[in-house]
Scaffold this active site. Structure first.
Site, PDB file in Angstrom:
ATOM      1  N   PHE A  65       0.858  -1.190   0.000  1.00 12.06           N
ATOM      2  CA  PHE A  65       0.000   0.000   0.000  1.00 12.06           C
ATOM      3  C   PHE A  65       0.889   1.233   0.000  1.00 12.06           C
ATOM      4  O   PHE A  65       1.834   1.316   0.782  1.00 12.06           O
ATOM      5  CB  PHE A  65      -0.920   0.010   1.231  1.00 12.06           C
ATOM      6  CG  PHE A  65      -2.009  -1.016   1.153  1.00 12.06           C
ATOM      7  CD1 PHE A  65      -1.699  -2.370   1.222  1.00 12.06           C
ATOM      8  CD2 PHE A  65      -3.329  -0.641   0.979  1.00 12.06           C
ATOM      9  CE1 PHE A  65      -2.694  -3.333   1.130  1.00 12.06           C
ATOM     10  CE2 PHE A  65      -4.338  -1.595   0.887  1.00 12.06           C
ATOM     11  CZ  PHE A  65      -4.014  -2.945   0.960  1.00 12.06           C
ATOM     12  N   ALA A  66       0.571   2.172  -0.889  1.00 12.11           N
ATOM     13  CA  ALA A  66       1.331   3.420  -0.943  1.00 12.11           C
ATOM     14  C   ALA A  66       0.318   4.541  -1.123  1.00 12.11           C
ATOM     15  O   ALA A  66      -0.081   4.864  -2.242  1.00 12.11           O
ATOM     16  CB  ALA A  66       2.329   3.380  -2.084  1.00 12.11           C
ATOM     17  N   GLU A 246      -1.144  -4.615  13.779  1.00 13.68           N
ATOM     18  CA  GLU A 246      -0.076  -5.484  14.287  1.00 13.68           C
ATOM     19  C   GLU A 246      -0.496  -6.229  15.552  1.00 13.68           C
ATOM     20  O   GLU A 246      -0.140  -7.395  15.748  1.00 13.68           O
ATOM     21  CB  GLU A 246       1.190  -4.661  14.547  1.00 13.68           C
ATOM     22  CG  GLU A 246       2.395  -5.489  14.922  1.00 13.68           C
ATOM     23  CD  GLU A 246       3.665  -4.668  14.851  1.00 13.68           C
ATOM     24  OE1 GLU A 246       4.375  -4.747  13.828  1.00 13.68           O
ATOM     25  OE2 GLU A 246       3.946  -3.923  15.814  1.00 13.68           O
ATOM     26  N   LYS A 288      12.416   6.844   8.591  1.00 16.52           N
ATOM     27  CA  LYS A 288      11.071   7.323   8.922  1.00 16.52           C
ATOM     28  C   LYS A 288      11.094   8.848   8.907  1.00 16.52           C
ATOM     29  O   LYS A 288      11.889   9.451   9.601  1.00 16.52           O
ATOM     30  CB  LYS A 288      10.703   6.865  10.342  1.00 16.52           C
ATOM     31  CG  LYS A 288      10.593   5.376  10.479  1.00 16.52           C
ATOM     32  CD  LYS A 288       9.165   4.979  10.343  1.00 16.52           C
ATOM     33  CE  LYS A 288       9.001   3.480  10.472  1.00 16.52           C
ATOM     34  NZ  LYS A 288       7.729   3.060   9.921  1.00 16.52           N
ATOM     35  N   TYR A 290       8.758  10.838  10.102  1.00 18.66           N
ATOM     36  CA  TYR A 290       7.517  11.045  10.832  1.00 18.66           C
ATOM     37  C   TYR A 290       7.123  12.517  10.894  1.00 18.66           C
ATOM     38  O   TYR A 290       5.954  12.857  10.835  1.00 18.66           O
ATOM     39  CB  TYR A 290       7.630  10.527  12.264  1.00 18.66           C
ATOM     40  CG  TYR A 290       7.527   9.041  12.373  1.00 18.66           C
ATOM     41  CD1 TYR A 290       6.679   8.328  11.528  1.00 18.66           C
ATOM     42  CD2 TYR A 290       8.257   8.341  13.324  1.00 18.66           C
ATOM     43  CE1 TYR A 290       6.575   6.958  11.635  1.00 18.66           C
ATOM     44  CE2 TYR A 290       8.162   6.965  13.443  1.00 18.66           C
ATOM     45  CZ  TYR A 290       7.319   6.274  12.593  1.00 18.66           C
ATOM     46  OH  TYR A 290       7.215   4.919  12.710  1.00 18.66           O
TER      47      TYR A 290
HETATM   48  C1  2GW Z   1       1.265   5.725   8.368  1.00 21.20           C
HETATM   49  C2  2GW Z   1       1.537   6.361   9.577  1.00 21.20           C
HETATM   50  C3  2GW Z   1       1.502   7.742   9.682  1.00 21.20           C
HETATM   51  C4  2GW Z   1       1.234   8.481   8.563  1.00 21.20           C
HETATM   52  C5  2GW Z   1       0.987   7.842   7.374  1.00 21.20           C
HETATM   53  C6  2GW Z   1       0.973   6.451   7.267  1.00 21.20           C
HETATM   54  C7  2GW Z   1       0.741   5.809   5.989  1.00 21.20           C
HETATM   55  C8  2GW Z   1       0.891   4.440   5.891  1.00 21.20           C
HETATM   56  C9  2GW Z   1       0.440   6.552   4.819  1.00 21.20           C
HETATM   57  O1  2GW Z   1       0.264   7.800   4.798  1.00 21.20           O
HETATM   58  N1  2GW Z   1       0.314   5.907   3.619  1.00 21.20           N
HETATM   59  C10 2GW Z   1       0.486   4.558   3.544  1.00 21.20           C
HETATM   60  O2  2GW Z   1       0.416   4.003   2.428  1.00 21.20           O
HETATM   61  N2  2GW Z   1       0.723   3.812   4.663  1.00 21.20           N
HETATM   62  C11 2GW Z   1       0.844   2.346   4.541  1.00 21.20           C
HETATM   63  O3  2GW Z   1       0.687   1.710   5.806  1.00 21.20           O
HETATM   64  C12 2GW Z   1       2.243   1.985   4.048  1.00 21.20           C
HETATM   65  O4  2GW Z   1       2.191   0.795   3.279  1.00 21.20           O
HETATM   66  C13 2GW Z   1       2.981   1.755   5.337  1.00 21.20           C
HETATM   67  O5  2GW Z   1       4.170   1.028   5.184  1.00 21.20           O
HETATM   68  C14 2GW Z   1       1.908   1.050   6.154  1.00 21.20           C
HETATM   69  C15 2GW Z   1       2.110   1.086   7.689  1.00 21.20           C
HETATM   70  O6  2GW Z   1       2.477   2.394   8.102  1.00 21.20           O
HETATM   71  P1  2GW Z   1       3.966   2.684   8.628  1.00 21.20           P
HETATM   72  O7  2GW Z   1       4.915   1.896   7.790  1.00 21.20           O
HETATM   73  O8  2GW Z   1       4.219   4.141   8.713  1.00 21.20           O
HETATM   74  O9  2GW Z   1       3.878   2.136  10.084  1.00 21.20           O
HETATM   75  P2  2GW Z   1       5.063   1.377  10.933  1.00 21.20           P
HETATM   76  O10 2GW Z   1       6.294   1.216  10.136  1.00 21.20           O
HETATM   77  O11 2GW Z   1       5.170   2.043  12.256  1.00 21.20           O
HETATM   78  O12 2GW Z   1       4.346  -0.009  11.015  1.00 21.20           O
HETATM   79  C16 2GW Z   1       4.094  -0.968  11.991  1.00 21.20           C
HETATM   80  O13 2GW Z   1       2.903  -0.666  12.734  1.00 21.20           O
HETATM   81  C17 2GW Z   1       1.737  -0.442  11.914  1.00 21.20           C
HETATM   82  C18 2GW Z   1       0.560  -0.201  12.819  1.00 21.20           C
HETATM   83  O14 2GW Z   1       0.738   0.970  13.570  1.00 21.20           O
HETATM   84  C19 2GW Z   1       1.461  -1.624  10.995  1.00 21.20           C
HETATM   85  O15 2GW Z   1       1.088  -2.743  11.750  1.00 21.20           O
HETATM   86  C20 2GW Z   1       2.706  -1.957  10.193  1.00 21.20           C
HETATM   87  O16 2GW Z   1       2.481  -3.113   9.406  1.00 21.20           O
HETATM   88  C21 2GW Z   1       3.882  -2.195  11.135  1.00 21.20           C
HETATM   89  O17 2GW Z   1       5.055  -2.446  10.375  1.00 21.20           O
HETATM   90 MN    MN Z   2       6.477   0.474   8.176  1.00 23.20          MN
END
Ligand code: 2GW
Ligand code: MN
Length: 295
Positions: A65-66, A246, A288, A290
């Site tokens: 997902f992107a 998660e 990240k 963030y």
């Molecule tokens: C996510 C957080 C904050 C702002 C935006 C997003 C976001 C995520 C976005 O704007 N657009 C998007 O496509 N995503 C998708 O969701 C993308 O594929 C991303 O890799 C995924 C999970 O978000 P991510 O990678 O920022 O979260 P992490 O790395 O802290 O992920 C862990 O925790 C998540 C739950 O909070 C999920 O379980 C994830 O699978 C975990 O690796």
């Molecule tokens: Mn991630």
């Protein structure tokens, strides 16, 4: 057939032992208590798995997902590196879920490799972007993947392949050890601790990272349906599990043990620094941002 004489027995036993020696590690846990292999570098023969899956004509789906800014920031490097390292011996189709299909980067694909873009809605809250993946994947397996692929792997987009991520990772249901917690005590795992949540857990086996999970299409359908149902039950009560999807994934793997577990080599973070047991890097967490992405 004649039974082997003693020397022949010894000889074949030795050959067996030495072949086992070649593919074993003593510094890490290589098998779960329910008998599932934990895939560490040095515990398997990559060629064996490749030959098996080439012969079986295994076809693999990768979902990613992107959405919003994540598309421009992460997708291109993710895809380019996947072409170099993800299941390179096998037919692979990338299924890219995005809200802006026209911005999906053009990446040159090898033969037997395909890409499909599927439009989805953005969500107001990032937690919902992350959690809704479960429902979207479950529906897409039902409508499409089950007819075309035996296996499916689901990835976060904020990561980059840097080493072989091959067919040894394929199994019925596959979980990944979270790089931050693989050496931690179970009491320090960040499971959901709210008894009201469907993801609530007191104890568990491992802390799994939702950045990668996979399996057969049947296996992943069960995983994603379960997680989505838990998420919906929580929403009805106006609560949310600590780590969103998660937390529910961890609950699923506690109740239904994965048939294969990937070592943190499959999703490492250089923030952690050097570890003797990490012999290869296969996938690294991307930086990240963030500050700009979570506003
Ligand atoms: C996510 C957080 C904050 C702002 C935006 C997003 C976001 C995520 C976005 O704007 N657009 C998007 O496509 N995503 C998708 O969701 C993308 O594929 C991303 O890799 C995924 C999970 O978000 P991510 O990678 O920022 O979260 P992490 O790395 O802290 O992920 C862990 O925790 C998540 C739950 O909070 C999920 O379980 C994830 O699978 C975990 O690796
Ligand atoms: Mn991630």
């Amino acid at each position: 057939k004649c039974p082997l004489n003693y020397n022949e027995k010894l000889k074949s036993q030795n050959e067996l032992d030495s072949s086992l020696d070649l593919w074993s590690r003593v510094d890490v846990q290589t098998c779960t208590k329910w008998g599932a292999p934990i895939m560490w570098e040095g515990t398997f023969d990559p060629g064996d798995f490749d030959r098996h899956h080439i012969q079986k004509r295994t076809s693999v789906a990768l979902t990613v997902f992107a959405i919003g800014r994540y598309l421009e920031v992460y997708l291109k490097e993710f895809l380019k590196s996947a072409e170099q390292y993800f299941m390179v011996e096998l037919p692979v189709t990338y299924y890219i879920f995005t809200d802006i299909p026209e911005f999906v980067p053009k990446v040159k694909l090898m033969k037997q490799r395909h890409m499909k873009v599927i439009q989805v809605k953005n969500q107001k809250r990032w937690q919902d972007i992350s959690m809704l993946r479960m429902k979207t994947i479950a529906d897409f397996i039902e409508s499409h993947i089950q007819h075309w692929h035996q296996y499916i792997f689901c990835f976060d987009v904020d990561q980059v392949f840097v080493g072989r991520f091959g067919s040894e990772a394929l199994g019925e249901t596959v979980g990944l050890l979270h790089a931050f917690y693989y050496r931690s005590h179970v009491k320090d795992y960040t499971y959901d601790r709210n008894p009201e949540s469907a993801a609530y857990m007191v104890t568990g086996d491992f802390y799994y990272h939702a950045a990668i999970f996979g399996g057969t299409w049947q296996g992943v359908k069960n995983i994603t349906e379960f997680c989505h149902q838990g998420i919906m039950k929580d929403k009805e009560k106006n609560i949310e599990a600590l780590w969103h999807d998660e937390s529910h994934l961890n609950k699923y793997f506690w109740l239904h043990k994965p048939s294969k577990v990937l070592s943190p080599e499959y999703c490492w973070s250089t923030i952690i620094g050097f570890r003797f047991d990490i012999r290869v890097h296969r996938l690294l967490w991307a930086t990240k941002f963030y500050d700009i992405l979570r506003t």
